[in-house]
Design an enzyme around this catalytic site. Sequence first.
Site, PDB file in Angstrom:
ATOM      1  CB  SER A 266      -1.026   0.062   1.419  1.00 14.39           C
ATOM      2  OG  SER A 266      -0.052   0.164   2.377  1.00 14.39           O
ATOM      3  CE  LYS A 267      -0.629   6.429  -4.219  1.00 18.78           C
ATOM      4  NZ  LYS A 267      -1.830   7.412  -4.896  1.00 18.78           N
TER       5      LYS A 267
END
Length: 490
Positions: free
Chosen positions: A259-260
Amino acid sequence: MFRVRFAPSPTGFLHIGGLRTALYNELFALHHGGVFVLRIEDTDRARYVEGAVENLLRTLAWAGVQPTEGPYLDEAGVVRERGEYGPYVQSARLDLYREYAEKLLASGHGYRCFCTPERLEEVKTGQAAAKMPVMYDRHCRSLSVEDGDARMKDGASWVLRLRIPDDGATTFVDAIRGEVSFQNALIDDQVLVKSDGFPTYHLANVVDDHLMQITHVIRGEEWLPSTPKHLLLYQAFGWEAPMFAHLPLLLNADRSKLSKRQGDVAVEDYKNKGYLPEAIVNFVALLGWNPTADREVYTKGELAAEFALEKINKSGAVCAIDKLNWLNREYLKEMSADELVQRASPFYVEQGIDAPAALLEKAVTLEQRRVSTLAEFPEATAFLFTDRLEYDPALLAAKKSDAATAKSRLEGLLAFFSGLSDESFSDAKSLESLTIAQVAAQGWTNSESLWPLRVALTGRAMSPGPFEVAWALGKEKTIARITTAIQTLA
Ligand code: GLU
């Protein structure tokens, strides 16, 4: 002839997982002498992002991923296409999807659904409350085509859904995961054409994979639940389905889905941080597979020679940034000075450093074995490019020494260097032996002499060694810096 494809939706940037999918498709094609198609899946107009296709093509080109067919950017940055199965951008193929949607309607494999969003919402809420699987309740399935036509004439809005068999299972052999089976009763009657007339991903994807004669679909594991729907579509059309291979998920260090929030996911971010495309490609190629297990550095040719879907792991692959940093350093170490200058230049320009190539070449050589990324070069070598360094007088004296000693050693070294030829500065190693001999002859210690020298030349607590820096600066600047340092200590 094997034909594979990378089929991204242009959402604005290329995800690191997307790059891996593209790369595995390319490696597979290279290994088998097959064709690697790029297709742009842009039928979801709500997600349309201006310039996303150009950006995607630029990033793929930067990474050196080269599709055989499909869109590409010409020298002027205009999107063009090559290959005989085009157009390769789905928004230019809408008539085709319409034609195939009609076939499904006519054969009964597809049906019109007039349910309103409100009704669908109600059904969902009811199912969730009853702890039932949340899916379409197949309300419009029994509607006859004639009834449907009549409602259409009244202007009712509708979607086309796929009629999934009520019972049984849809089973297939995935090249990576082996046999996979889905209960038909749990598969949603997938929407194939939306109320705006645009096809969904599922219809467009299957129609195109068939028309483009794709033999192997290599894609991320997140698409696995869609595969039974796709297989049922192939059956509905009477087409032979391709082989499927679903690549393992990419994970954060804590094994949660990448995930970012925990790091960069866009390939462009890595590019902007100064990672080399060959290091990124090498890194991404090893997310889920390693050809030999006793090596980490591979050229694309070596990767292609060893590539086989059967060798890819089923379990998720951790995207470990430390390993990328290590790989990037390995590639940096092997690079010629010329090449390094060329690659690092944009990062210097970005930092407002516009130095002559000869000095840049020395700068990158100094730091070649110390930095992890291209972007670290300007900061690491900034001391070379200033006209006047600021010194912290306290820093000039070595540990266990003092300012007076530092000053006297620098004066001694200044006199010594002044007597050397310009030539003596063209080789750091011989400058080092000459100086060490002088230090010994004077009865000085190395640390009380070389520490102040290094700080005088760099102004920093940490830097490359004094002789490399003196080599990079040349005699004149070396002398000037020592002189200023002595003044600071006065
Ligand atoms: N357009 C889909 C995506 O964005 C393609 C999935 C597939 O390869 O079938 O990833």
